[in-house]
Every structure is written in structure tokens, then in C-alpha cells.
Write a protein that holds these residues in place. Structure first.
Motif, PDB file in Angstrom:
ATOM      1  N   ALA A   1      38.547 -39.126 -52.847  1.00  0.00           N
ATOM      2  CA  ALA A   1      39.321 -39.636 -52.019  1.00  0.00           C
ATOM      3  C   ALA A   1      39.910 -38.601 -51.225  1.00  0.00           C
ATOM      4  O   ALA A   1      40.053 -37.307 -51.510  1.00  0.00           O
ATOM      5  N   PHE A   2      40.183 -38.861 -50.035  1.00  0.00           N
ATOM      6  CA  PHE A   2      40.526 -38.026 -49.055  1.00  0.00           C
ATOM      7  C   PHE A   2      41.788 -38.836 -48.361  1.00  0.00           C
ATOM      8  O   PHE A   2      41.537 -39.725 -47.816  1.00  0.00           O
ATOM      9  N   VAL A   3      42.947 -38.060 -48.223  1.00  0.00           N
ATOM     10  CA  VAL A   3      44.146 -38.519 -47.670  1.00  0.00           C
ATOM     11  C   VAL A   3      44.484 -37.509 -46.367  1.00  0.00           C
ATOM     12  O   VAL A   3      44.576 -36.309 -46.633  1.00  0.00           O
ATOM     13  N   THR A   4      44.986 -38.155 -45.348  1.00  0.00           N
ATOM     14  CA  THR A   4      45.279 -37.452 -44.525  1.00  0.00           C
ATOM     15  C   THR A   4      46.602 -37.995 -43.578  1.00  0.00           C
ATOM     16  O   THR A   4      46.982 -39.142 -43.721  1.00  0.00           O
ATOM     17  N   THR A   5      47.444 -37.060 -43.302  1.00  0.00           N
ATOM     18  CA  THR A   5      48.697 -37.521 -42.711  1.00  0.00           C
ATOM     19  C   THR A   5      48.909 -36.488 -41.534  1.00  0.00           C
ATOM     20  O   THR A   5      48.646 -35.202 -41.550  1.00  0.00           O
ATOM     21  N   ASP A   6      49.903 -37.101 -40.524  1.00  0.00           N
ATOM     22  CA  ASP A   6      50.294 -36.129 -39.459  1.00  0.00           C
ATOM     23  C   ASP A   6      51.754 -35.667 -39.762  1.00  0.00           C
ATOM     24  O   ASP A   6      52.384 -34.949 -38.992  1.00  0.00           O
ATOM     25  N   ALA A   7      52.182 -36.084 -41.000  1.00  0.00           N
ATOM     26  CA  ALA A   7      53.362 -35.375 -41.390  1.00  0.00           C
ATOM     27  C   ALA A   7      53.494 -33.820 -41.520  1.00  0.00           C
ATOM     28  O   ALA A   7      52.580 -33.350 -41.886  1.00  0.00           O
ATOM     29  N   ALA A   8      54.622 -33.261 -41.301  1.00  0.00           N
ATOM     30  CA  ALA A   8      54.580 -31.913 -41.797  1.00  0.00           C
ATOM     31  C   ALA A   8      55.148 -31.765 -42.990  1.00  0.00           C
ATOM     32  O   ALA A   8      56.208 -32.278 -43.304  1.00  0.00           O
ATOM     33  N   VAL A   9      54.415 -31.156 -43.967  1.00  0.00           N
ATOM     34  CA  VAL A   9      54.942 -31.022 -45.513  1.00  0.00           C
ATOM     35  C   VAL A   9      54.723 -29.549 -45.996  1.00  0.00           C
ATOM     36  O   VAL A   9      53.848 -28.935 -45.611  1.00  0.00           O
ATOM     37  N   GLU A  10      55.950 -29.170 -46.561  1.00  0.00           N
ATOM     38  CA  GLU A  10      55.467 -27.904 -47.348  1.00  0.00           C
ATOM     39  C   GLU A  10      54.634 -27.722 -48.159  1.00  0.00           C
ATOM     40  O   GLU A  10      54.583 -28.634 -48.965  1.00  0.00           O
ATOM     41  N   PRO A  11      53.745 -26.734 -48.141  1.00  0.00           N
ATOM     42  CA  PRO A  11      52.715 -26.724 -48.974  1.00  0.00           C
ATOM     43  C   PRO A  11      52.935 -26.999 -50.612  1.00  0.00           C
ATOM     44  O   PRO A  11      52.234 -27.654 -51.201  1.00  0.00           O
ATOM     45  N   ALA A  12      53.841 -26.169 -51.333  1.00  0.00           N
ATOM     46  CA  ALA A  12      53.827 -26.376 -52.651  1.00  0.00           C
ATOM     47  C   ALA A  12      54.531 -27.917 -52.998  1.00  0.00           C
ATOM     48  O   ALA A  12      54.164 -28.380 -53.964  1.00  0.00           O
ATOM     49  N   ALA A  13      55.224 -28.309 -52.066  1.00  0.00           N
ATOM     50  CA  ALA A  13      55.756 -29.605 -52.257  1.00  0.00           C
ATOM     51  C   ALA A  13      54.678 -30.787 -52.062  1.00  0.00           C
ATOM     52  O   ALA A  13      54.390 -31.573 -52.871  1.00  0.00           O
ATOM     53  N   LEU A  14      53.816 -30.469 -51.256  1.00  0.00           N
ATOM     54  CA  LEU A  14      52.383 -31.310 -51.243  1.00  0.00           C
ATOM     55  C   LEU A  14      51.476 -31.213 -52.166  1.00  0.00           C
ATOM     56  O   LEU A  14      51.358 -32.282 -52.823  1.00  0.00           O
ATOM     57  N   LYS A  15      51.392 -29.938 -52.827  1.00  0.00           N
ATOM     58  CA  LYS A  15      50.659 -29.819 -54.315  1.00  0.00           C
ATOM     59  C   LYS A  15      51.239 -30.634 -55.548  1.00  0.00           C
ATOM     60  O   LYS A  15      50.727 -31.307 -56.141  1.00  0.00           O
ATOM     61  N   ARG A  16      52.799 -30.666 -55.280  1.00  0.00           N
ATOM     62  CA  ARG A  16      53.197 -31.227 -56.429  1.00  0.00           C
ATOM     63  C   ARG A  16      53.296 -32.764 -56.457  1.00  0.00           C
ATOM     64  O   ARG A  16      52.938 -33.363 -57.413  1.00  0.00           O
ATOM     65  N   LEU A  17      53.296 -33.119 -55.057  1.00  0.00           N
ATOM     66  CA  LEU A  17      53.542 -34.548 -54.923  1.00  0.00           C
ATOM     67  C   LEU A  17      52.063 -35.151 -55.258  1.00  0.00           C
ATOM     68  O   LEU A  17      51.825 -36.100 -55.826  1.00  0.00           O
ATOM     69  N   LEU A  18      50.963 -34.732 -54.852  1.00  0.00           N
ATOM     70  CA  LEU A  18      49.693 -34.916 -55.155  1.00  0.00           C
ATOM     71  C   LEU A  18      49.276 -35.013 -56.727  1.00  0.00           C
ATOM     72  O   LEU A  18      48.997 -35.973 -57.152  1.00  0.00           O
ATOM     73  N   SER A  19      49.691 -33.894 -57.377  1.00  0.00           N
ATOM     74  CA  SER A  19      49.548 -33.860 -58.901  1.00  0.00           C
ATOM     75  C   SER A  19      50.199 -34.990 -59.584  1.00  0.00           C
ATOM     76  O   SER A  19      49.818 -35.667 -60.426  1.00  0.00           O
ATOM     77  N   ARG A  20      51.761 -35.181 -59.266  1.00  0.00           N
ATOM     78  CA  ARG A  20      52.353 -36.342 -59.793  1.00  0.00           C
ATOM     79  C   ARG A  20      51.799 -37.705 -59.379  1.00  0.00           C
ATOM     80  O   ARG A  20      51.595 -38.617 -60.254  1.00  0.00           O
ATOM     81  N   THR A  21      51.169 -37.993 -57.978  1.00  0.00           N
ATOM     82  CA  THR A  21      50.763 -39.408 -57.731  1.00  0.00           C
ATOM     83  C   THR A  21      49.419 -39.461 -58.245  1.00  0.00           C
ATOM     84  O   THR A  21      49.222 -40.575 -58.672  1.00  0.00           O
ATOM     85  N   THR A  22      48.670 -38.435 -58.494  1.00  0.00           N
ATOM     86  CA  THR A  22      47.239 -38.433 -59.138  1.00  0.00           C
ATOM     87  C   THR A  22      47.536 -39.067 -60.680  1.00  0.00           C
ATOM     88  O   THR A  22      46.678 -39.839 -61.245  1.00  0.00           O
ATOM     89  N   ASP A  23      48.554 -38.474 -61.231  1.00  0.00           N
ATOM     90  CA  ASP A  23      48.754 -39.018 -62.817  1.00  0.00           C
ATOM     91  C   ASP A  23      48.821 -40.256 -62.624  1.00  0.00           C
ATOM     92  O   ASP A  23      48.581 -41.010 -63.872  1.00  0.00           O
ATOM     93  N   GLN A  24      49.581 -40.939 -61.728  1.00  0.00           N
ATOM     94  CA  GLN A  24      50.046 -42.441 -61.770  1.00  0.00           C
ATOM     95  C   GLN A  24      49.225 -43.501 -61.203  1.00  0.00           C
ATOM     96  O   GLN A  24      49.294 -44.566 -60.958  1.00  0.00           O
ATOM     97  N   THR A  25      47.745 -42.715 -60.352  1.00  0.00           N
ATOM     98  CA  THR A  25      47.069 -43.752 -59.663  1.00  0.00           C
ATOM     99  C   THR A  25      45.849 -43.539 -60.228  1.00  0.00           C
ATOM    100  O   THR A  25      45.096 -44.094 -60.805  1.00  0.00           O
ATOM    101  N   TYR A  26      45.184 -42.333 -59.625  1.00  0.00           N
ATOM    102  CA  TYR A  26      43.658 -42.193 -59.994  1.00  0.00           C
ATOM    103  C   TYR A  26      43.370 -41.795 -61.420  1.00  0.00           C
ATOM    104  O   TYR A  26      42.356 -42.302 -61.743  1.00  0.00           O
ATOM    105  N   ASN A  27      44.273 -41.293 -61.959  1.00  0.00           N
ATOM    106  CA  ASN A  27      44.173 -40.963 -63.421  1.00  0.00           C
ATOM    107  C   ASN A  27      44.465 -42.055 -64.235  1.00  0.00           C
ATOM    108  O   ASN A  27      44.387 -42.112 -65.582  1.00  0.00           O
ATOM    109  N   ARG A  28      44.667 -43.135 -63.762  1.00  0.00           N
ATOM    110  CA  ARG A  28      44.960 -44.725 -64.466  1.00  0.00           C
ATOM    111  C   ARG A  28      44.084 -45.485 -64.103  1.00  0.00           C
ATOM    112  O   ARG A  28      44.262 -47.049 -64.298  1.00  0.00           O
ATOM    113  N   ILE A  29      42.774 -45.181 -63.817  1.00  0.00           N
ATOM    114  CA  ILE A  29      41.486 -46.219 -63.410  1.00  0.00           C
ATOM    115  C   ILE A  29      40.492 -46.008 -64.184  1.00  0.00           C
ATOM    116  O   ILE A  29      40.312 -44.788 -64.844  1.00  0.00           O
TER     117      ILE A  29
END
Length: 409
Positions: free
Chosen positions: A199-227
């Protein structure tokens, strides 16, 4: 896990990895496969903040280990190159070198540093990459990038998938329009945690690197890791996110007043891709969703939901339109989660089939008619709290065996 409301973001009728500003892509046939597209390239106009999550399988392809090390060293990328038809996994020292060459040649063709490029491969395990056609294809891909090339990129990563999986959403942040888009592949060897999925996700938003990493980890647990499709976790799985900041919003992190809106939209994209993967399970005829409600914790709800969604007996019962609720209760029981089975209720669609851990007299024909549909929701109410979680999968059919009995031929 709450459901994302459409009012949180605007879901576009079409779009994918190049819908956000500054992204171009392409996909083509290089010769790894006999006929279909097998090489994709995605490029940002500027360096992008990047984050990734990777397979938990101890056996890992070279692209996984190299990308993970690269993002640990510095959280920025500008391009992703992906091939299908060959996983370049379990190919030893030569496979490691081929992955490095794939990265270096892509960087050279784009005029970038090697560490600005991520690589991904998917396909048959244990077969060396055919480097001559791959490298020729990379050179060609670098000259055919286009903002309209997102569909070709999404197509180029497919293996046994029956179609592309793409999504894009938009929302207003700091008074400017921010876009999040994504593309994924996955059909077989799908199981938490992650699967034969990219899965590849792109955005034109400006996001702080550590916050993006935390968001991806949390989101993955709630989505890709539940299929789950078949209980197999692959060697090549990854999710990569690129945020290039070209929308012009103030840099996002958890302190930003609209962080929750962005996080919800980001999860919508991931949830949509995860569901599309589950729906497209090899041989599948329907999307299966398990919802666990009224749990003491989200963790308990998640464990039970993933156990039920992964049960071959539940999946075959859904395929046969058999309202065999006992299989659902049994799968919850062996999940390892602690709960009181004497308080548990079960629903097949809107039909309640069990209460307080015991069966009810219910309309079998109504339940069967519901199970014949292409989207089946099984609900388990624990009646022991307020937390909820969902998991996604598909039915298990005769065609799954047919497809995988002759995968290499």
C-alpha cells in the motif's frame, strides 16, 4: 474504532496516488510477466516526509529490510519503484544486490540520491529478479511519468488481484485544500499482521516526520492489520507514506487544531484500501466484516474480531450461506481474549442468532438470504464495556484452492 463519516473529508469519485499535488507516476510492461504491466514508478516533485510499516514475517525480502533501514536513517523519500511478478525474496546475496541495483538505477534515471528511492517487489518467492528487462523498464518508466499515471502505477503492482485498488480524499486544513490518495495490491497470503499486500499513500500535506510515523503505525493497527484472506503472512508486505507539503498548510502534528480531521481522513484512505484488499481475496465472492462491540478494551475487541475473521470454518459457512453461529462463538473463545461467554450476543446482519452465549430460535431463511449478499457483517456484542473494533476478510471458496494449487504455473 469509530467509523469515519463522509462529512470529515470529501471522498473523490476517482483518484489515487497522483491526485495530491506534486506527484507523478507510470506503469508499464517490462518483461517480468508475460503480458501484463509489471513495473510501476511514483515520484514526488520535491522530497517528501516518509514513513513505513513492514511485514512481521521473520523471512523478509530484500526490499523490506533495505527500506526499513533506510527510513530509520532518514525519514525522507522522493520516489518509489515497484515490480510485480517476482518477490525477490529468499534469493540470498544476489537478491540483496539486485534490490540495491534496482534502487540505484531508479535514482540514476531520476537524478536523485539512492536514499531518496524506496523499492518494492511482489510475486513468486525464491526466483531471482530478471534484471535486464527490469532495468530497461526503469529507464523507460522515468521518461513516461505523468500526473495521470496513477492508474497505470496501481495496475503495475497487481498479481492475482482482479482489479486496481485506489482512493483519494480531500479536506480543508488551515484554509487550504489538502489531498490524501492511495493505491494498494493484495488478494492472497493476506493475514494480520499485514499480508501479501503493498500500500502506498501520498499526501500534499506538510506533516512532522515523527507524527507521520506515529499516525501510520496507529492507523495500520486499525486497518491493514485487521484484514485476512487465508491466514498467511507474506515476506514482502509494506505500507509507505509520502507527505510532500505542497498544499501549503501549517506543519501537522498532534498539537495542530485540525490534527484529528487529518488523522481521520488518513485512516479513511487506509480503511478503504484494506477493505478493497479483503473484498478481492483470491476466489472470494463477498466481503466479510466482523464487528465486536461492548468490549472492556479495544485490544480485546480487536483480538476477537481478528480471530473470528480468520476462522476457516466461519469463512466457509459464509460462502455456503450457512448461519452457523456456533463457529463464531468458538472462534471468539479460542482468540485468547478474556471475556464472559455467558454475556455474549451474536448477530448475522440484523438477525440475532445467539443471546447470553446460547442459541435463539431465528428465521433461518432470512439469515440465509442475507448471507447470500456480497457484503456480510457479523456482530459480536460482549456486553462487558464500551469499546469496539472491526476486522475485514472474505469467504473461503473452491476457487481459492484452484488459484493457489497452480500459482506458479
Amino acid at each position: 474504532m469509530k467509523t469515519i463519516e463522509k462529512t470529515t473529508c470529501t471522498v473523490l469519485s476517482a483518484g489515487g496516488v497522483t491526485t495530491a499535488q506534486g506527484f507523478k507516476a507510470t506503469g508499464l510492461h517490462s518483461g517480468i510477466k508475460k503480458k501484463r504491466k509489471d513495473l510501476g514508478l511514483l515520484v514526488s516533485a520535491v522530497p517528501a516526509v516518509a514513513a513505513g510499516v513492514f511485514t512481521t514475517n521473520l523471512v523478509r525480502a530484500a526490499c523490506v529490510t533495505q527500506n526499513e533501514a533506510q527510513l530509520l536513517a532518514q525519514p525522507y523519500l522522493q520516489a518509489i519503484v515497484v515490480n510485480s511478478g517476482n518477490a525477490n525474496a529468499c534469493t540470498g546475496v544476489q537478491g540483496d544486490q539486485d534490490a540495491k541495483t534496482m534502487r540505484a538505477e531508479t535514482a540514476k534515471a531520476l537524478g536523485l540520491a539512492d536514499d531518496a528511492v524506496a523499492i518494492a517487489s511482489t510475486g513468486v518467492i525464491g526466483v531471482p529478479l530478471p534484471m535486464a528487462p527490469l532495468l530497461a523498464g526503469i529507464g523507460q518508466a522515468a521518461t513516461t511519468l505523468a500526473q495521470a499515471g496513477g492508474d497505470f502505477f496501481a495496475e503495475a503492482m497487481l498479481t492475482t488481484d482482479t482489479g486496481k485498488k485506489e482512493v483519494a480524499v480531500q479536506l480543508l486544513l488551515d484554509g487550504v485544500t489538502v489531498t490524501i490518495g492511495g493505491a494498494a495490491k493484495g488478494s492472497g497470503m493476506i493475514h494480520p499482521n499485514m499480508a501479501t499486500m503493498l500500500a502506498f499513500v501520498t499526501t500534499d500535506a506538510a506533516v512532522e516526520p515523527a507524527a507521520l510515523k506515529r499516525l501510520l503505525s496507529r492507523t495500520t493497527d486499525q486497518t491493514y492489520n485487521r484484514i485476512t484472506v487465508d491466514g498467511d503472512t507474506s515476506t514482502n508486505d509494506m505500507v509507505l507514506v509520502l507527505a510532500n507539503g505542497m498544499a501549503g498548510n501549517d506543519t501537522l502534528d498532534e498539537t495542530h487544531p485540525q490534527w484529528t480531521e487529518f488523522a481521520d481522513a488518513f485512516r479513511y484512505v487506509s480503511e478503504k484500501l484494506a477493505k478493497d484488499i479483503a473484498r478481492d481475496g483470491e476466489g472470494a465472492t463477498k466481503l466479510l466484516e466482523v464487528v465486536v462491540n461492548s468490549a472492556p478494551t479495544e485490544g480485546i475487541a480487536s483480538v476477537i474480531a481478528k480471530s473470528v475473521i480468520g476462522s476457516s470454518l466461519v469463512k466457509t459457512a459464509v460462502f455456503g450461506a450457512d448461519a452457523n453461529w456456533g463457529r463464531i462463538l468458538a472462534a471468539a473463545g479460542y482468540s485468547g481474549a478474556q471475556f464472559d461467554p455467558n454475556l455474549l450476543d451474536i448477530y448475522i446482519g440484523s438477525v440475532q442468532v445467539a443471546q447470553n452465549g446460547m442459541g435463539l430460535v431465528f428465521d433461518e431463511e432470512t439469515a440465509r438470504e442475507y448471507l447470500l449478499g456480497d457484503h456480510v457483517v457479523l456482530t459480536v456484542n460482549l456486553n462487558q464495556g464500551e469499546e469496539t473494533a472491526s476486522a475485514y476478510g472474505c469467504d473461503l471458496t473452491y476457487d481459492y484452492v484452484r488459484i493457489n494449487a497452480s500459482y506458479r504455473t
